[in-house]
Design a protein around this motif. Sequence first.
Motif, short mmCIF file in Angstrom:
data_model
loop_
_atom_site.label_atom_id
_atom_site.label_comp_id
_atom_site.label_asym_id
_atom_site.label_seq_id
_atom_site.Cartn_x
_atom_site.Cartn_y
_atom_site.Cartn_z
N ALA A 1 0.83 -1.21 0.00
CA ALA A 1 0.00 0.00 0.00
C ALA A 1 0.87 1.26 0.00
O ALA A 1 0.59 2.21 -0.74
N SER A 2 1.93 1.26 0.79
CA SER A 2 2.77 2.47 0.87
C SER A 2 3.61 2.69 -0.38
O SER A 2 4.10 3.79 -0.61
N HIS A 3 3.74 1.67 -1.21
CA HIS A 3 4.51 1.79 -2.45
C HIS A 3 3.61 1.81 -3.69
O HIS A 3 4.10 1.70 -4.82
N GLY A 4 2.31 1.95 -3.48
CA GLY A 4 1.39 2.12 -4.59
C GLY A 4 0.92 0.86 -5.28
O GLY A 4 0.26 0.93 -6.32
N TYR A 5 1.23 -0.30 -4.73
CA TYR A 5 0.79 -1.55 -5.34
C TYR A 5 -0.61 -1.97 -4.90
O TYR A 5 -1.25 -2.77 -5.54
N LEU A 6 -1.05 -1.44 -3.77
CA LEU A 6 -2.39 -1.67 -3.26
C LEU A 6 -2.98 -0.32 -2.87
O LEU A 6 -2.24 0.57 -2.42
#
Length: 62
Positions: A39-44
């Motif tokens: 989530a913090s890296h934009g994958y979720l």
Amino acid sequence: MSELYAANIETALKTFITDHRGTLTREQAISTILENWFASHGYLPPQQEGRRPEDLDASNDD
């Protein structure tokens, strides 16, 4: 993964579980860590709690 990294990751995982004592199994801890990272890296999409915009009205104001 090299043995050096495996030991460091295992130590970090045990510390994470200790910090959340009684609330997380090993599998839950790994899942939580992965979800947070993705989530913090934009994958979720970030996990958000709360009301849907269409459910908001003046009675929801704090």
